[in-house]
Design an enzyme around this catalytic site. Structure first.
Site, short mmCIF file in Angstrom:
data_model
loop_
_atom_site.label_atom_id
_atom_site.label_comp_id
_atom_site.label_asym_id
_atom_site.label_seq_id
_atom_site.Cartn_x
_atom_site.Cartn_y
_atom_site.Cartn_z
N ASN A 208 35.63 51.21 33.52
CA ASN A 208 37.03 51.18 33.92
C ASN A 208 37.89 50.81 32.72
O ASN A 208 37.38 50.54 31.64
CB ASN A 208 37.23 50.23 35.11
CG ASN A 208 36.87 48.81 34.74
OD1 ASN A 208 37.48 48.22 33.87
ND2 ASN A 208 35.84 48.27 35.40
N ASP A 276 32.53 48.38 41.12
CA ASP A 276 32.10 48.17 42.50
C ASP A 276 30.75 48.83 42.78
O ASP A 276 29.99 48.36 43.61
CB ASP A 276 33.15 48.73 43.47
CG ASP A 276 34.41 47.88 43.42
OD1 ASP A 276 34.28 46.64 43.47
OD2 ASP A 276 35.53 48.43 43.31
N LYS A 286 17.99 61.40 28.84
CA LYS A 286 19.31 62.02 28.95
C LYS A 286 19.27 63.20 29.92
O LYS A 286 18.39 64.07 29.80
CB LYS A 286 19.76 62.49 27.55
CG LYS A 286 21.16 63.01 27.56
CD LYS A 286 21.59 63.47 26.17
CE LYS A 286 22.90 64.22 26.29
NZ LYS A 286 23.22 64.98 25.10
N LYS A 341 36.76 36.78 50.38
CA LYS A 341 35.79 36.37 49.35
C LYS A 341 35.49 34.87 49.39
O LYS A 341 34.46 34.44 48.90
CB LYS A 341 36.32 36.74 47.97
CG LYS A 341 36.62 38.25 47.87
CD LYS A 341 36.18 38.80 46.55
CE LYS A 341 36.59 40.24 46.41
NZ LYS A 341 35.89 40.93 45.35
O1 C5P Z 1 37.31 43.41 45.33
P1 C5P Z 1 37.99 43.45 44.02
O2 C5P Z 1 37.21 44.18 42.94
O3 C5P Z 1 39.41 43.91 44.05
O4 C5P Z 1 38.06 41.91 43.60
C1 C5P Z 1 38.53 41.51 42.37
C2 C5P Z 1 38.01 40.15 42.06
O5 C5P Z 1 36.64 40.05 42.42
C3 C5P Z 1 38.07 39.84 40.59
O6 C5P Z 1 38.21 38.43 40.44
C4 C5P Z 1 36.69 40.30 40.10
O7 C5P Z 1 36.31 39.63 38.89
C5 C5P Z 1 35.81 39.93 41.27
N1 C5P Z 1 34.68 40.81 41.48
C6 C5P Z 1 33.40 40.35 41.24
N2 C5P Z 1 32.33 41.16 41.48
C7 C5P Z 1 32.49 42.42 41.95
C8 C5P Z 1 33.79 42.91 42.18
C9 C5P Z 1 34.86 42.09 41.92
O8 C5P Z 1 33.26 39.20 40.82
N3 C5P Z 1 31.44 43.17 42.17
#
Ligand code: C5P
Length: 397
Positions: A208, A276, A286, A341
Protein backbone atom coordinates in the site's frame (compact mmCIF):
# COMPACT_ATOMS: atom_id res chain seq x y z
CA UNK A 1 15.39 19.94 37.57
CA UNK A 2 18.64 20.54 35.80
CA UNK A 3 20.85 21.08 38.83
CA UNK A 4 24.49 20.39 38.09
CA UNK A 5 23.96 20.13 34.33
CA UNK A 6 25.92 22.22 31.87
CA UNK A 7 24.38 23.30 28.58
CA UNK A 8 26.48 24.62 25.71
CA UNK A 9 24.03 26.99 24.01
CA UNK A 10 24.81 28.02 20.42
CA UNK A 11 22.76 31.06 19.42
CA UNK A 12 22.39 31.37 15.64
CA UNK A 13 21.44 34.42 13.61
CA UNK A 14 17.68 34.70 13.52
CA UNK A 15 15.10 36.99 15.06
CA UNK A 16 14.20 34.11 17.40
CA UNK A 17 17.54 34.71 19.12
CA UNK A 18 15.67 37.03 21.49
CA UNK A 19 13.84 33.97 22.87
CA UNK A 20 17.20 32.37 23.62
CA UNK A 21 17.81 35.08 26.20
CA UNK A 22 14.70 33.89 28.02
CA UNK A 23 15.81 30.27 27.50
CA UNK A 24 19.04 31.06 29.36
CA UNK A 25 17.02 32.43 32.30
CA UNK A 26 14.71 29.38 32.38
CA UNK A 27 17.70 27.02 32.34
CA UNK A 28 19.47 28.87 35.15
CA UNK A 29 16.25 28.94 37.21
CA UNK A 30 16.34 25.15 37.06
CA UNK A 31 19.92 24.98 38.25
CA UNK A 32 21.69 24.48 34.92
CA UNK A 33 24.89 26.28 33.98
CA UNK A 34 24.92 27.76 30.48
CA UNK A 35 28.02 28.26 28.35
CA UNK A 36 26.89 30.60 25.58
CA UNK A 37 28.30 30.69 22.06
CA UNK A 38 27.10 33.48 19.78
CA UNK A 39 27.58 33.16 16.02
CA UNK A 40 28.56 36.21 14.03
CA UNK A 41 25.00 36.44 12.64
CA UNK A 42 23.54 35.80 16.10
CA UNK A 43 25.43 38.85 17.29
CA UNK A 44 23.37 40.94 14.85
CA UNK A 45 20.23 40.09 16.84
CA UNK A 46 21.36 39.95 20.48
CA UNK A 47 24.45 41.48 22.03
CA UNK A 48 27.27 39.50 23.64
CA UNK A 49 26.77 41.65 26.72
CA UNK A 50 23.12 40.66 27.24
CA UNK A 51 23.94 36.98 26.61
CA UNK A 52 26.83 36.88 29.06
CA UNK A 53 24.95 38.95 31.65
CA UNK A 54 22.06 36.47 31.65
CA UNK A 55 24.29 33.40 31.53
CA UNK A 56 26.58 34.81 34.20
CA UNK A 57 29.45 33.50 32.09
CA UNK A 58 31.75 34.63 29.34
CA UNK A 59 30.23 34.41 25.87
CA UNK A 60 32.28 32.72 23.16
CA UNK A 61 32.12 34.34 19.73
CA UNK A 62 33.97 34.12 16.46
CA UNK A 63 36.16 36.89 17.75
CA UNK A 64 37.71 34.52 20.25
CA UNK A 65 41.44 34.58 20.01
CA UNK A 66 44.41 32.50 20.93
CA UNK A 67 44.02 33.48 24.56
CA UNK A 68 40.73 31.64 24.60
CA UNK A 69 42.28 28.75 22.73
CA UNK A 70 44.96 28.49 25.40
CA UNK A 71 42.40 28.77 28.18
CA UNK A 72 39.96 26.30 26.72
CA UNK A 73 40.48 24.79 23.28
CA UNK A 74 37.44 24.34 21.06
CA UNK A 75 37.61 20.58 21.51
CA UNK A 76 37.33 20.86 25.27
CA UNK A 77 34.66 23.54 25.00
CA UNK A 78 32.59 21.27 22.76
CA UNK A 79 32.82 18.35 25.17
CA UNK A 80 32.56 19.88 28.59
CA UNK A 81 28.76 20.14 28.47
CA UNK A 82 26.07 17.53 29.17
CA UNK A 83 24.11 18.70 26.12
CA UNK A 84 24.77 21.01 23.17
CA UNK A 85 21.70 23.09 22.26
CA UNK A 86 21.44 25.07 19.02
CA UNK A 87 18.72 27.72 19.36
CA UNK A 88 17.83 29.24 17.03
CA UNK A 89 19.11 26.68 14.50
CA UNK A 90 18.98 28.66 11.26
CA UNK A 91 18.77 27.14 7.77
CA UNK A 92 22.45 28.00 7.38
CA UNK A 93 23.51 26.33 10.64
CA UNK A 94 21.45 23.24 9.75
CA UNK A 95 23.16 23.09 6.34
CA UNK A 96 26.58 23.39 7.95
CA UNK A 97 25.77 20.67 10.48
CA UNK A 98 24.36 18.33 7.80
CA UNK A 99 27.39 18.74 5.56
CA UNK A 100 30.17 18.83 8.11
CA UNK A 101 31.38 22.41 7.63
CA UNK A 102 33.71 23.74 10.28
CA UNK A 103 34.44 27.29 9.19
CA UNK A 104 33.46 29.24 12.29
CA UNK A 105 33.40 28.62 16.03
CA UNK A 106 29.84 27.22 16.21
CA UNK A 107 30.19 24.78 13.31
CA UNK A 108 33.63 23.69 14.57
CA UNK A 109 32.21 22.96 18.02
CA UNK A 110 29.37 20.99 16.47
CA UNK A 111 31.84 18.92 14.44
CA UNK A 112 34.17 18.33 17.39
CA UNK A 113 31.59 17.42 20.00
CA UNK A 114 30.85 13.93 21.27
CA UNK A 115 27.97 15.27 23.36
CA UNK A 116 24.31 14.83 22.26
CA UNK A 117 23.01 17.79 20.26
CA UNK A 118 19.49 19.25 20.36
CA UNK A 119 18.44 21.90 17.84
CA UNK A 120 15.49 24.26 17.79
CA UNK A 121 15.05 25.34 14.16
CA UNK A 122 13.75 28.82 13.36
CA UNK A 123 13.39 30.32 9.92
CA UNK A 124 10.97 31.69 7.36
CA UNK A 125 8.31 29.16 6.36
CA UNK A 126 9.53 28.89 2.77
CA UNK A 127 13.08 28.34 3.96
CA UNK A 128 11.82 25.57 6.27
CA UNK A 129 9.80 23.96 3.48
CA UNK A 130 12.64 24.27 0.98
CA UNK A 131 13.77 20.85 -0.28
CA UNK A 132 17.35 21.54 0.81
CA UNK A 133 16.32 22.27 4.43
CA UNK A 134 14.08 19.21 4.49
CA UNK A 135 16.94 17.12 3.07
CA UNK A 136 19.27 18.49 5.73
CA UNK A 137 16.68 17.78 8.44
CA UNK A 138 16.38 14.15 7.31
CA UNK A 139 20.16 13.82 7.39
CA UNK A 140 20.49 15.45 10.80
CA UNK A 141 17.79 13.22 12.28
CA UNK A 142 19.52 10.17 10.81
CA UNK A 143 22.79 11.43 12.39
CA UNK A 144 21.08 11.37 15.79
CA UNK A 145 20.57 15.12 16.22
CA UNK A 146 17.47 15.76 18.33
CA UNK A 147 14.98 18.34 17.18
CA UNK A 148 12.37 20.41 18.98
CA UNK A 149 9.88 22.29 16.81
CA UNK A 150 9.54 24.39 14.79
CA UNK A 151 6.03 25.50 15.64
CA UNK A 152 3.46 26.83 13.20
CA UNK A 153 2.08 30.32 13.50
CA UNK A 154 2.53 33.98 12.63
CA UNK A 155 6.12 34.79 11.89
CA UNK A 156 8.15 37.94 12.46
CA UNK A 157 8.52 38.24 8.67
CA UNK A 158 4.73 38.51 8.28
CA UNK A 159 4.13 35.03 6.86
CA UNK A 160 2.31 32.13 8.48
CA UNK A 161 3.32 28.49 8.79
CA UNK A 162 5.95 26.23 10.31
CA UNK A 163 9.23 27.96 11.15
CA UNK A 164 8.68 29.66 14.52
CA UNK A 165 11.19 28.55 17.10
CA UNK A 166 9.70 26.52 19.97
CA UNK A 167 8.96 28.52 23.09
CA UNK A 168 11.68 28.52 25.79
CA UNK A 169 9.71 26.18 28.07
CA UNK A 170 9.19 23.70 25.21
CA UNK A 171 12.94 23.76 24.62
CA UNK A 172 13.54 23.26 28.36
CA UNK A 173 11.27 20.17 28.24
CA UNK A 174 13.23 18.79 25.28
CA UNK A 175 16.50 19.47 27.12
CA UNK A 176 15.22 17.63 30.20
CA UNK A 177 14.20 14.69 27.99
CA UNK A 178 17.58 14.80 26.23
CA UNK A 179 19.21 14.48 29.64
CA UNK A 180 17.09 11.48 30.58
CA UNK A 181 14.65 13.48 32.64
CA UNK A 182 11.70 13.54 30.22
CA UNK A 183 8.11 12.75 31.18
CA UNK A 184 8.41 9.36 29.46
CA UNK A 185 11.77 8.38 30.95
CA UNK A 186 11.47 4.80 32.18
CA UNK A 187 8.47 4.02 29.93
CA UNK A 188 8.72 1.41 27.20
CA UNK A 189 6.60 2.17 24.12
CA UNK A 190 6.03 0.07 21.04
CA UNK A 191 5.35 1.81 17.72
CA UNK A 192 4.37 0.00 14.51
CA UNK A 193 4.91 1.90 11.27
CA UNK A 194 5.06 1.71 7.49
CA UNK A 195 3.30 -0.59 5.05
CA UNK A 196 3.59 -4.34 4.93
CA UNK A 197 4.60 -6.24 1.82
CA UNK A 198 2.74 -9.47 1.16
CA UNK A 199 4.59 -11.70 -1.29
CA UNK A 200 2.97 -13.22 -4.36
CA UNK A 201 6.12 -15.03 -5.45
CA UNK A 202 9.85 -14.38 -4.82
CA UNK A 203 9.84 -11.17 -6.92
CA UNK A 204 6.33 -9.73 -6.61
CA UNK A 205 4.32 -8.45 -3.69
CA UNK A 206 1.15 -6.60 -2.71
CA UNK A 207 1.62 -3.34 -0.81
CA UNK A 208 0.00 0.00 0.00
CA UNK A 209 1.00 3.66 -0.26
CA UNK A 210 2.02 4.24 3.38
CA UNK A 211 5.34 6.12 3.56
CA UNK A 212 5.90 5.48 7.28
CA UNK A 213 6.26 9.25 7.85
CA UNK A 214 3.65 9.56 10.61
CA UNK A 215 4.79 6.47 12.55
CA UNK A 216 8.42 7.56 12.29
CA UNK A 217 7.56 11.04 13.58
CA UNK A 218 5.63 9.52 16.51
CA UNK A 219 8.51 7.23 17.47
CA UNK A 220 10.90 10.18 17.33
CA UNK A 221 8.61 12.41 19.41
CA UNK A 222 8.17 9.70 22.06
CA UNK A 223 11.94 9.14 22.24
CA UNK A 224 12.41 12.91 22.56
CA UNK A 225 10.27 12.78 25.70
CA UNK A 226 12.56 10.12 27.12
CA UNK A 227 10.69 6.89 26.22
CA UNK A 228 12.49 3.66 25.35
CA UNK A 229 10.93 3.05 21.92
CA UNK A 230 10.73 -0.25 20.06
CA UNK A 231 9.99 0.67 16.44
CA UNK A 232 8.58 -2.23 14.39
CA UNK A 233 8.57 -1.10 10.78
CA UNK A 234 7.56 -2.50 7.44
CA UNK A 235 9.45 -1.41 4.30
CA UNK A 236 8.92 2.37 4.62
CA UNK A 237 10.10 5.24 2.40
CA UNK A 238 11.49 7.34 5.25
CA UNK A 239 14.45 6.19 7.35
CA UNK A 240 13.74 5.11 10.93
CA UNK A 241 14.50 7.67 13.64
CA UNK A 242 17.74 7.65 15.59
CA UNK A 243 17.72 6.63 19.23
CA UNK A 244 15.07 3.90 18.99
CA UNK A 245 15.32 0.11 18.73
CA UNK A 246 14.44 -0.72 15.12
CA UNK A 247 12.89 -4.09 14.19
CA UNK A 248 12.43 -4.46 10.43
CA UNK A 249 9.73 -6.74 9.05
CA UNK A 250 8.11 -7.33 5.67
CA UNK A 251 4.77 -9.02 6.20
CA UNK A 252 1.84 -8.62 8.59
CA UNK A 253 2.55 -12.02 10.14
CA UNK A 254 6.17 -11.03 10.81
CA UNK A 255 4.95 -7.72 12.25
CA UNK A 256 2.65 -9.54 14.68
CA UNK A 257 5.49 -11.79 15.85
CA UNK A 258 7.83 -8.80 16.28
CA UNK A 259 5.18 -6.87 18.20
CA UNK A 260 4.43 -9.82 20.51
CA UNK A 261 8.16 -10.34 21.10
CA UNK A 262 8.51 -6.68 22.11
CA UNK A 263 5.86 -6.90 24.86
CA UNK A 264 5.44 -6.04 27.68
CA UNK A 265 5.22 -2.30 27.04
CA UNK A 266 3.57 0.62 28.81
CA UNK A 267 1.95 1.78 25.57
CA UNK A 268 1.61 0.54 22.01
CA UNK A 269 0.94 2.84 19.07
CA UNK A 270 -0.13 1.06 15.89
CA UNK A 271 0.56 3.50 13.08
CA UNK A 272 1.40 0.82 10.50
CA UNK A 273 -0.78 0.38 7.44
CA UNK A 274 -0.99 -3.39 7.71
CA UNK A 275 -2.21 -5.29 4.63
CA UNK A 276 -5.59 -6.82 5.41
CA UNK A 277 -4.94 -9.84 3.22
CA UNK A 278 -2.01 -11.92 2.11
CA UNK A 279 -1.79 -14.29 -0.83
CA UNK A 280 -3.00 -17.64 0.51
CA UNK A 281 -0.33 -19.75 -1.11
CA UNK A 282 2.72 -17.91 -2.34
CA UNK A 283 4.65 -19.46 -5.17
CA UNK A 284 8.22 -20.47 -4.31
CA UNK A 285 9.32 -19.72 -7.88
CA UNK A 286 8.50 -16.78 -10.12
CA UNK A 287 5.07 -17.20 -11.70
CA UNK A 288 5.64 -17.42 -15.43
CA UNK A 289 3.63 -15.70 -18.12
CA UNK A 290 1.60 -18.44 -19.70
CA UNK A 291 0.04 -17.49 -23.04
CA UNK A 292 -3.72 -17.29 -22.76
CA UNK A 293 -3.81 -17.94 -18.98
CA UNK A 294 -3.96 -15.31 -16.26
CA UNK A 295 -2.91 -16.22 -12.73
CA UNK A 296 -5.65 -16.16 -10.10
CA UNK A 297 -4.63 -15.05 -6.63
CA UNK A 298 -6.48 -16.37 -3.63
CA UNK A 299 -6.30 -14.36 -0.41
CA UNK A 300 -6.18 -15.24 3.26
CA UNK A 301 -6.95 -12.79 6.05
CA UNK A 302 -4.00 -11.34 7.95
CA UNK A 303 -3.99 -11.25 11.75
CA UNK A 304 -5.27 -7.95 13.17
CA UNK A 305 -2.30 -6.87 15.28
CA UNK A 306 -4.07 -3.95 16.96
CA UNK A 307 -7.06 -6.09 17.98
CA UNK A 308 -4.82 -8.97 19.11
CA UNK A 309 -2.77 -6.74 21.41
CA UNK A 310 -5.81 -4.78 22.63
CA UNK A 311 -7.47 -7.99 23.70
CA UNK A 312 -4.50 -9.59 25.42
CA UNK A 313 -5.33 -10.64 28.96
CA UNK A 314 -2.07 -10.77 30.87
CA UNK A 315 0.26 -8.15 29.47
CA UNK A 316 -1.94 -5.67 27.63
CA UNK A 317 -0.16 -2.29 27.49
CA UNK A 318 -1.82 0.35 29.68
CA UNK A 319 -2.53 2.46 26.60
CA UNK A 320 -3.22 1.01 23.14
CA UNK A 321 -3.61 3.49 20.28
CA UNK A 322 -4.81 2.58 16.80
CA UNK A 323 -5.13 4.58 13.60
CA UNK A 324 -8.06 4.72 11.23
CA UNK A 325 -7.40 5.88 7.70
CA UNK A 326 -10.80 6.42 6.12
CA UNK A 327 -12.11 7.94 2.92
CA UNK A 328 -15.67 8.65 4.06
CA UNK A 329 -17.68 8.97 7.31
CA UNK A 330 -14.33 9.23 9.07
CA UNK A 331 -15.56 9.74 12.63
CA UNK A 332 -18.40 7.20 12.52
CA UNK A 333 -16.16 4.50 11.09
CA UNK A 334 -13.31 5.30 13.45
CA UNK A 335 -15.56 5.31 16.53
CA UNK A 336 -16.95 1.90 15.54
CA UNK A 337 -13.38 0.68 14.94
CA UNK A 338 -12.29 1.71 18.43
CA UNK A 339 -15.06 -0.40 19.98
CA UNK A 340 -14.56 -3.34 17.64
CA UNK A 341 -10.81 -3.59 18.14
CA UNK A 342 -10.85 -2.85 21.87
CA UNK A 343 -8.14 -0.18 21.82
CA UNK A 344 -8.15 2.93 24.04
CA UNK A 345 -7.70 5.68 21.48
CA UNK A 346 -8.09 5.95 17.74
CA UNK A 347 -6.31 8.60 15.70
CA UNK A 348 -8.57 9.01 12.68
CA UNK A 349 -7.83 10.76 9.42
CA UNK A 350 -9.35 11.27 5.99
CA UNK A 351 -7.03 9.79 3.38
CA UNK A 352 -9.18 10.46 0.32
CA UNK A 353 -6.80 11.55 -2.50
CA UNK A 354 -8.02 15.19 -2.45
CA UNK A 355 -6.59 15.66 1.07
CA UNK A 356 -3.02 14.83 -0.07
CA UNK A 357 -2.43 13.24 3.36
CA UNK A 358 -1.35 9.74 2.30
CA UNK A 359 2.36 10.12 1.52
CA UNK A 360 2.25 13.89 2.19
CA UNK A 361 3.86 15.96 4.96
CA UNK A 362 0.66 17.18 6.66
CA UNK A 363 -2.14 15.48 8.53
CA UNK A 364 -5.55 16.48 9.87
CA UNK A 365 -6.66 14.07 12.59
CA UNK A 366 -9.43 13.45 15.08
CA UNK A 367 -8.52 11.84 18.39
CA UNK A 368 -11.23 9.46 19.57
CA UNK A 369 -11.11 8.45 23.24
CA UNK A 370 -13.63 7.35 25.88
CA UNK A 371 -14.39 11.05 26.36
CA UNK A 372 -15.47 11.61 22.77
CA UNK A 373 -13.92 13.20 19.69
CA UNK A 374 -11.32 15.97 19.48
CA UNK A 375 -10.76 17.64 16.11
CA UNK A 376 -7.13 18.71 15.70
CA UNK A 377 -6.36 21.38 13.09
CA UNK A 378 -4.42 20.43 9.98
CA UNK A 379 -0.72 20.52 10.84
CA UNK A 380 2.55 18.87 9.88
CA UNK A 381 2.95 15.18 10.65
CA UNK A 382 5.80 16.20 12.98
CA UNK A 383 3.44 18.49 14.91
CA UNK A 384 0.74 15.75 15.10
CA UNK A 385 3.41 13.42 16.46
CA UNK A 386 4.54 15.90 19.13
CA UNK A 387 0.97 16.63 20.22
CA UNK A 388 0.15 12.93 20.39
CA UNK A 389 3.37 12.17 22.29
CA UNK A 390 2.51 14.88 24.84
CA UNK A 391 -0.98 13.34 25.27
CA UNK A 392 0.53 9.88 25.71
CA UNK A 393 2.92 11.26 28.33
CA UNK A 394 0.01 12.84 30.19
CA UNK A 395 -1.95 9.56 30.08
CA UNK A 396 0.93 7.43 31.35
CA UNK A 397 2.13 9.67 34.17
O1 C5P B 1 -9.03 -2.05 10.23
P1 C5P B 1 -8.06 -1.01 9.82
O2 C5P B 1 -6.95 -1.53 8.93
O3 C5P B 1 -8.68 0.23 9.26
O4 C5P B 1 -7.41 -0.57 11.21
C1 C5P B 1 -6.35 0.33 11.25
C2 C5P B 1 -5.62 0.15 12.54
O5 C5P B 1 -5.46 -1.22 12.85
C3 C5P B 1 -4.24 0.72 12.48
O6 C5P B 1 -3.87 1.14 13.79
C4 C5P B 1 -3.40 -0.48 12.04
O7 C5P B 1 -2.03 -0.35 12.43
C5 C5P B 1 -4.10 -1.61 12.75
N1 C5P B 1 -4.08 -2.89 12.05
C6 C5P B 1 -3.33 -3.92 12.56
N2 C5P B 1 -3.34 -5.14 11.93
C7 C5P B 1 -4.08 -5.34 10.80
C8 C5P B 1 -4.83 -4.27 10.27
C9 C5P B 1 -4.80 -3.06 10.91
O8 C5P B 1 -2.67 -3.74 13.57
N3 C5P B 1 -4.07 -6.52 10.22
Amino acid sequence: MLAGKRILLIIGGGIAAYKSLDLIRRLRERGAAVTPVLTRAGGEFVTPLSVSALAGEKVFTDLFDLTDEAEMGHIQLSRSADLVVVAPATADLMAKMAHGHANDLASTLLMATDTPVLMAPAMNVRMWDHPSTQRNLTQLLADGIRVVGPNSGDMACGEYGPGRMSEPLEIVAAIEAGLGQGPLTGKRILVSSGPTHEPIDPVRYIANRSSGAQGTAIARALAALGAEVVFVTGPADVPPPAGVKVVRVETAQQMLHAVEAALPADAAIFAAAVADWRVASTSSSKIKKDAGRLPVLEFAENPDILATVSQRKSDRPTLVVGFAAETDDVIAHATAKRARKGCDWIVANDVSPATGIMGGTENAVHLITTNGVEDWPRMSKLAVAEKLAARIAAALT
